[in-house]
Every structure is written in structure tokens, then in C-alpha cells.
Enzyme design. Structure first.
Site, PDB file in Angstrom:
ATOM      1  N   LYS A  33      -9.371   5.754   0.822  1.00 29.68           N
ATOM      2  CA  LYS A  33      -8.124   5.499   1.546  1.00 29.68           C
ATOM      3  C   LYS A  33      -7.182   6.701   1.409  1.00 29.68           C
ATOM      4  O   LYS A  33      -6.529   7.108   2.375  1.00 29.68           O
ATOM      5  CB  LYS A  33      -7.456   4.223   1.017  1.00 29.68           C
ATOM      6  CG  LYS A  33      -8.232   2.962   1.414  1.00 29.68           C
ATOM      7  CD  LYS A  33      -7.780   1.713   0.680  1.00 29.68           C
ATOM      8  CE  LYS A  33      -8.719   0.540   0.984  1.00 29.68           C
ATOM      9  NZ  LYS A  33      -8.419  -0.671   0.200  1.00 29.68           N
ATOM     10  N   GLN A  57      -4.751  -2.901  -4.528  1.00 30.97           N
ATOM     11  CA  GLN A  57      -6.205  -3.012  -4.432  1.00 30.97           C
ATOM     12  C   GLN A  57      -6.692  -4.258  -5.166  1.00 30.97           C
ATOM     13  O   GLN A  57      -6.395  -4.456  -6.345  1.00 30.97           O
ATOM     14  CB  GLN A  57      -6.857  -1.734  -5.021  1.00 30.97           C
ATOM     15  CG  GLN A  57      -8.356  -1.665  -4.860  1.00 30.97           C
ATOM     16  CD  GLN A  57      -8.823  -1.536  -3.402  1.00 30.97           C
ATOM     17  OE1 GLN A  57      -8.220  -0.834  -2.604  1.00 30.97           O
ATOM     18  NE2 GLN A  57      -9.887  -2.236  -3.061  1.00 30.97           N
ATOM     19  N   ASP A  94      -1.926  -4.293   4.462  1.00 28.25           N
ATOM     20  CA  ASP A  94      -3.220  -4.959   4.300  1.00 28.25           C
ATOM     21  C   ASP A  94      -3.259  -6.280   5.075  1.00 28.25           C
ATOM     22  O   ASP A  94      -4.322  -6.877   5.231  1.00 28.25           O
ATOM     23  CB  ASP A  94      -3.487  -5.262   2.809  1.00 28.25           C
ATOM     24  CG  ASP A  94      -4.523  -4.313   2.216  1.00 28.25           C
ATOM     25  OD1 ASP A  94      -5.275  -3.698   2.999  1.00 28.25           O
ATOM     26  OD2 ASP A  94      -4.586  -4.196   0.979  1.00 28.25           O
TER      27      ASP A  94
END
Ligand code: NDP
Length: 292
Positions: free
Chosen positions: A52, A96, A119
Site C-alpha cells: 500500500k 491494518q 477502507d
């Protein structure tokens, strides 16, 4: 049979974003900033985060990684999230997953400001997505829709079977593909571990999406001839012929299934890169929304 090349498509998207960012820079405007929180030392999570951050670099974004030890207190993570919520320089951020057991993931997700939730895991974003309102859609489902869009796959009126109903992949995808819009309008069957006669159900699919995390689960006898097959699964399996001792395997037995399909994604190089490209698109959108 067409290979749905996620790697190539993601590169095209990244180049398009980089061009926009370059233009903004020239005009003296702010460039997008993505922050990421990583807890612990899980190999898979570190690889995902690194990919990412690399994508941020390729897009010309600013990025910040905040790492914490496995034993970090939940309150420290919640405080960090609060700081990021209030930091005007950060357009969007991710935490994460998975997190260590002593940290409540739901609490963490709920504490993220929905307008920075790139997200798309916050209930506010999931709710808006469900109602087909502007929202952040989680990166894997939106990456798959983007791949379908870029390859102009006809979805209207098609039978779509999804294996796996997780909150981050199968469930949102089932909603997106059933909505009344371009690259939606499918008749969706969302299957899971309790589904009876899964093989027969899969055989009805014009579009089959495997997102269950069971390597090589989908075999030739589950495929209708000419189906489009999208493989979300990524599992590390031992491979002594590889330098690192493992290789990545999807949920679909590509070698036997591919010849029956009209289009199929490879693993690696399919849904994975599209997920990351999608996160970049969401970050750009977060910055745009802030400017409105
Ligand atoms: P989860 O483990 O959260 O969910 C798995 C789902 O599959 C569950 O709904 C489960 O059913 C269902 N399932 C498990 N076994 C079977 C079975 N034998 N038959 C039918 N259904 C089954 O997984 P995720 O959604 O997080 O991830 C799925 C896969 O996708 C993993 O390999 C993951 O690594 C990969 N992934 C890839 C991404 C990418 O960018 N390419 C991003 C995210 C995930 P039940 O609900 O009944 O338990």
C-alpha cells in the site's frame, strides 16, 4: 478466454492518479495523504502495508506508517485514531486488520471518522453503500467492480454466485452487484459454509466469485461453460522450490478451470493489485470530499 489482468489494470489506474497528483502539485495544491496503523509483526500484514505504501509512492501521495508493538494497549490505538481524525493534513487512514485479540476491532472501526475511513469498514459507509448513496466502498469489492468496469463485462441480468459472506468482501460485493446501476443488476446468490449443494449452485453462475480463503477450492466441475470467474483468495502455501519457501494460491484451481471460462482473474496479479488501486482511488476521493 480472457485473463482479467489486475496488475496491468491497477498500473493504468495508478498512472492516471499520478498524473492528477502531478497536476495538483504544479498548481501548488495539497497532495493526498494516506496514513496507516500497523500493530505487530505478522508477515502477511507487513507485506500488505508495504504494498500500500509503495502504491502511495507510485501515485505521488504522501504516506505515513505508524507501527505499534503486539502488546500495545487498545487505548493507545484509539487515541492515535482520534489524532488522525483531527489531523487536517491526513485525508484518509487505515488500520491494518487483523488486530491482536486484546484489541476490539469493532471499537477501533467505530472510532474512525467515516469521512476518513478509506477502507470503507465503518457502519456509516456500509449503510450508505447499501442504500447506493455516495460512500467509501471497501477496497476489494470496489476493486473487483472496477476490474469488471474496465473489461466491460456485462453484468445485467446475469446470475452471480459469490462464495464467502465476510463483511469486507462477499457481503458488500453481493450488495454492489445486485444494485440497479451499471455493472450491477445481477441476480446474486451469496453462499457460505452452511450452503447446501454448493457445487450445483456454483454451476448456475454466469459470474462466479470465490472469496472463502480455501486454496484451489473451486474446481472444473463447479463451473458453467463460459462463466466469468473472479478469484479473491490469497493463501500462502508451502513451496520448497521458492526462495522464500512459499507461494500464493487462490481459491480457484486456475489450471483446470481457466479453459472453461470466458474470463478469469489470475492469482497473483488479479484482485490483489486492484484492491490496492482501489484504496488509492478512495484516498483521492477523501481529499476531494474535504475540499468540497
Ligand atoms: P473470511 O474468513 O472472513 O470469510 C470466509 C467466508 O468464506 C465465510 O463467509 C465462510 O463462511 C466462507 N467459507 C469458508 N469455507 C467455506 C466452504 N468450504 N464453503 C463455502 N463457504 C466457505 O475471509 P475474507 O473474506 O476475509 O477472505 C477470503 C479470502 O480472500 C482469503 O483468502 C483472503 O486472504 C482473501 N482476500 C484477498 C484480498 C485481496 O486483495 N485479493 C482482500 C481480502 C481478502 P461462514 O460465514 O459460514 O463461516
Amino acid at each position: 478466454m480472457i485473463i482479467l489482468n489486475g496488475k496491468e489494470t491497477a498500473k493504468i489506474i495508478t498512472d492516471e492518479i499520478a498524473e492528477l497528483v502531478k497536476k495538483r502539485k504544479k498548481e501548488g495544491k495539497k497532495i493526498p495523504h494516506l496514513a496507516a496503523i500497523l500493530v505487530g509483526n505478522d508477515g502477511g500484514s507487513i507485506t500488505y502495508i508495504n504494498n500500500k505504501l509503495k502504491a502511495c509512492e507510485a501515485c505521488g501521495f504522501e504516506s505515513t506508517l505508524m507501527r505499534f508493538d503486539d502488546s500495545v494497549k487498545e487505548s493507545i490505538i484509539l487515541n492515535k485514531i482520534q489524532t488522525l481524525n483531527e489531523d487536517d493534513n491526513v485525508d484518509g487512514f487505515i488500520v491494518q486488520l487483523p488486530l491482536p485479540k486484546h484489541i476490539d476491532e469493532t471499537k477501533v472501526i467505530l472510532s474512525i471518522d467515516p469521512i476518513k475511513d478509506v477502507d470503507g469498514f465503518h457502519p456509516m459507509n456500509i449503510g450508505k453503500m447499501t442504500l447506493n448513496l455516495p460512500s467509501f466502498v471497501s477496497a476489494t469489492p470496489s476493486g473487483i467492480i472496477e476490474l469488471i468496469r474496465r473489461y466491460k463485462i456485462d453484468t445485467k441480468g446475469k446470475n452471480c454466485v459469490i462464495i464467502g459472506r465476510s463483511n469486507i468482501v462477499g457481503m458488500p460485493l453481493s450488495i454492489l452487484l445486485s444494485q440497479n446501476k451499471e455493472f450491477g443488476n445481477c441476480t446474486v446468490t451469496l453462499t457460505h459454509s452452511q450452503t447446501k449443494n454448493l457445487k450445483e449452485v456454483c454451476k448456475t453462475a454466469d459470474i462466479l466469485i470465490a472469496a472463502l480463503g480455501q486454496p484451489l477450492f473451486v474446481t472444473k466441475d463447479m463451473i458453467k461453460e463460459g462463466a466469468v470467474v473472479i478469484d479473491v483468495g490469497i493463501t500462502r502455501v508451502e513451496d520448497k522450490t521458492k526462495v522464500n519457501g512459499w507461494r500464493l494460491v487462490g481459491d480457484v484451481d486456475f489450471s483446470s478451470v481457466a479453459e472453461l471460462t470466458s474470463a478469469i482473474t489470475p492469482v497473483p496479479g488479479g484482485v490483489g493489485p486492484m484492491t490496492i488501486a482501489s484504496l488509492m482511488m478512495n484516498t483521492l476521493k477523501a481529499m476531494d470530499l474535504k475540499e468540497q
